[in-house]
Design a protein around this motif. Structure first.
Motif: not given
Length: 805
Positions: A736, A739, A775, A779
């Motif tokens: 989280k 992100v 991204g 991740l």
């Protein structure tokens, strides 16, 4: 007391080896990164600092029609020196267009080689600029005609360790062979300057000296770099305000004849390398913006490492809470506890400093390769002081928050075992993780944008054939005289598709230009056009696309007044490509109108880098008396293997006295982006380092979190939770944060990438797909980092985790 602090710090370090290792290694990598980038910054900011009275030395540059130009006309220096008493000295540097390579030869030993960066200079040159001479007299070195000052590297090539003063060097250029007497040798390590010279030749000489003396026109031949040394205390602003009147007095007549308007402006020599990027620079300069970028990267990487220390120290606060309570019961003050914890962070910083030095020594050669520099560790003494200061700063920065946080625990709370991480501490810790990964994601995205733009440049259709092309410089009278013989031999080679010769080629700096206007217009409607002089096979060999008309005639006497123009030139002249063939264009020479007839129109092509838009361009045959500067060999598709050795064999047969030197057109064109490639390499390298340091911290936090929640994991396993479910549960909190970091970093990265792309006339569009890729990478790396610890906890035996003391 101090000794006690050190003992306790050392014990805690040994007691928590895993977390200590993460902290020390992360700080060491951060410090090493700073040291490497500081070496780069120190190197870039040291240019032209060795000149005496550097604050008084300026370059006088030109501006016309919004375009700035580093060089001026031949009379400019003498005119300034005569008109302004505040000028102590004035001098010129001439980078003659066809002498970018000179053939040097010592007749006594027959040692010969090509040398680049040879400049013609006035006898006053060394009165303005400071060079450290190992041989010769700096004050009188260039007072006599046909004298030369060479670098130590050239002196060693020609004469070994012998004193070269008064030795004669034969210097061959396309116009002939000329003898120059060595009157000085300067040390290579004293020449870090925007004037990247290997030899200086007196402008009074028997080769171009007569031509230089004939240049009295203020409008033509703006190829003389003019420098002045102002007297101490001169107000440069007031001096610059006098320059328009000076031009009006001296150049008005010449400018009026050509319908020109020009202005002069001053550039401090100390600022040229990093702050000047105008036309006809002597060499590729640095870029101050890139130094700001690299400095910011260094600071952020060190900050990421400090954040690791803060996060792991505050996360493990429960482990040290009772220690704090007992110390306070025994009478310890908050101030003494702060000093103790700051001492621990400083000890880790000192250990990290030692490890960072090892890392720098090991990786400096690799960094030099990436940055295309020749940096030497500890070459600059100031690096030592910066290193000590940076280490102390790092220790204080990383330890300050944990020290105040740990020392603020209340005695009753910690001794009763009721300490829990406060919301503020947890929020700050999560915020710092977001900050770490936001920086990392930002670097990833910017690196991707740069890589995509460079890939776009590499694969874009340039409008000419850049592959399979070998460029041979014709830099001696022998090579020029044997041009036809060499051409005929090359055309017999089955591997060769075509050959040609020209005054320039795409990607090479253009200095040949003229003002032309359409047949129904006047000089008021002039178009500045750059041109290449070439033979009849030039357009075919380089693969330009003919869209109307024909190529230049193969008849040597035909088309001497013919010209082939590109689409941009046709449009700016006011013609239409469909009906331009046969029309004339005019230009002024010696106050007389001259004419050329358009015989062909070619498709637009990139004659220079993608930083600038396509120029109006002309290709015409050589004027009588002019000689080709470059021989171009186009190799057939699939025949490139062994073609170079074949070309070399023919060259050595025809020109046995001239060294064989070559380059490839595609590589030459790509050199326009050396600065961007260097930046891309450095950013890519430190992007990996940023991710690595951030992941180190994430690994530590994941390890600590799983340790804290091991009983919870045991209970969930007993109740039937799957390994996948537990892995997801423990990982999602970390992911989280990543992100959120991606969301923060994306708009910042878009802005930074867009600003960088503004430096290109032709560039990619930043698509959101790039952000998805970056991204996803962030991740994936984050999950791979935490999954090791999380899966290890998820598959562990619940019996062991639930066993009580």
């Amino acid at each position: 007391m101090f000794k006690n602090y050190i003992k306790i710090a050392w014990r805690n370090l040994l007691k928590n080896k895993f977390f200590s290792l993460i902290n020390i290694f992360g700080l060491a990598v951060g410090l090493a990164t700073c040291f490497l980038l500081m070496l780069y910054v120190f190197s870039e900011t040291s240019y032209d600092k060795h000149h005496k009275d550097i604050n008084q030395i300026y370059r006088v540059a030109l501006e016309a029609d919004g375009e700035k130009w580093a060089a001026g006309p031949a009379p400019l220096a003498q005119g300034l020196a005569s008109d302004f008493p505040e000028i102590e000295e004035a001098t010129r540097i001439l980078n003659f267009p066809t002498t970018d390579k000179m053939l040097l030869k010592d007749e006594s030993t027959n040692i010969k080689f090509y040398e680049t960066n040879g400049y013609y200079v006035d006898s006053t040159f060394f009165k303005v600029f400071t060079y450290d001479f190992s041989y010769g007299d700096l004050k009188t070195a260039l007072n006599q005609p046909n004298t030369v000052v060479i670098s130590e590297a050239i002196a060693h090539k020609l004469y070994g360790n012998a004193n070269p003063i008064d030795k004669v060097i034969n210097i061959e250029i396309p116009y002939g062979k000329y003898n120059y007497t060595v009157k000085g040798v300067f040390k290579n390590n004293s020449t870090k300057s925007h004037i990247n010279a290997n030899l200086f030749l007196s402008m009074q000489n028997t080769d171009i000296g007569e031509w230089v003396g004939q240049q009295t026109n203020w409008a033509y031949n703006n190829i003389f770099h003019t420098y002045i040394k102002l007297g101490k205390g001169t107000n440069t602003v007031a001096f610059e305000e006098k320059l328009p009147a000076f031009l009006e007095r001296n150049a008005a007549v010449d400018f009026k004849e050509m319908n020109l308007s020009k202005q002069l402006f001053l550039q401090p020599v100390k600022d040229i390398y990093l702050k000047s990027d105008i036309g006809n620079e002597l060499s590729v300069n640095g870029n101050m913006t890139y130094l700001y970028i690299f400095g910011s990267i260094a600071a952020f990487l060190l900050l990421i490492a400090c954040i690791n220390f803060m996060n792991l120290s505050t996360a493990r606060s429960e482990k040290r809470a009772k220690e704090v309570g007992v110390r306070k019961v025994m009478g310890a003050h908050k101030q003494s506890l702060i000093f103790q914890y700051l001492g621990e962070s400083l000890m880790m910083s000192v250990l990290a400093l030692g490890l960072s030095v090892v890392i720098v020594v090991l990786f400096l050669p690799i960094f030099n390769e990436f940055s295309q520099k020749e940096l030497v560790f500890l070459e600059s003494p100031q690096l030592i002081f910066w290193g000590i200061g940076l280490t102390l700063f790092t220790g204080l920065l990383s330890g300050l928050y944990p020290a105040f946080y740990l020392s603020s625990f209340k005695i009753t709370t910690v001794l009763k075992g009721k300490l829990v991480n406060s919301f503020s501490a947890t929020f700050i810790r999560k915020g710092l993780v977001v900050f770490q990964f936001a920086i990392s994601v930002c670097l990833i995205l910017v690196a991707v944008v740069i890589a995509k733009q460079l890939d776009f440049i590499k694969n874009q259709d340039l409008g000419f054939k850049k592959d399979q092309q070998i460029i041979l410089p014709l830099r001696s009278t022998t090579a020029v005289d044997n041009y036809n013989a060499f051409k005929n031999e090359m055309l017999k080679n089955p591997k060769v598709a075509s050959v040609s010769a020209g005054s320039t080629y795409p990607g090479f700096d253009l200095v040949q230009d003229m003002f032309i206007y359409a047949e129904d217009k006047s000089l008021d409607d002039k178009v500045e056009i750059h041109y290449a002089q070439a033979n009849e096979d030039y357009i075919k060999t380089l693969g330009y696309t003919l869209i109307k008309g024909r190529l230049l005639s193969t008849n040597p006497e035909a088309d001497l007044d013919g010209v082939v123009l590109n689409e941009t030139a046709i449009k700016q002249l006011g013609y239409d490509a469909n009906n331009a063939i046969g029309k004339k264009v005019h230009y002024e020479f010696d106050n007389q109108q001259q004419s050329l007839q358009i015989v062909g129109v070619i498709k637009d092509f990139h004659s220079r880098s993608f930083h600038k838009s396509i120029l109006p361009y002309a290709i015409r045959k050589f004027d009588k008396g002019n000689q080709p500067n470059y021989f171009i060999v186009n190799i057939k598709e699939g025949q490139f293997d062994n073609a170079l050795s074949s070309v070399k064999g023919v060259w050595e047969k025809i020109n046995p006295e001239v060294p064989f030197q070559y380059s490839f057109l595609d590589q030459d064109f790509q050199r326009n982006y050396e600065r961007e490639q260097r930046m891309s390499n450095v950013i890519m390298c430190f992007t990996f380092i940023a991710i690595f340091i951030a992941c180190l911290g994430l690994l530590g936090l994941a390890s600590f979190t799983t340790e804290q929640r091991k009983k919870e994991v045991g209970i969930r396993r007993v109740l039937g939770a799957s390994v996948l479910g537990i892995t997801t549960l423990l990982s999602k909190d970390f992911l989280k944060l990543v992100v959120i970091a991606i969301l923060f970093a994306s708009p910042i990265s878009y802005y930074l990438g867009s600003r960088w792309l503004e430096g290109f006339a032709y560039h990619i569009n930043i698509s959101w797909g790039l952000f998805v890729i970056a991204g996803g990478v962030a991740l994936g790396i984050a999950f791979a980092t935490v999954s090791f610890q999380v899966i290890k906890a998820a598959v562990s035996n619940p019996v062991k985790s639930l066993r009580t003391e």
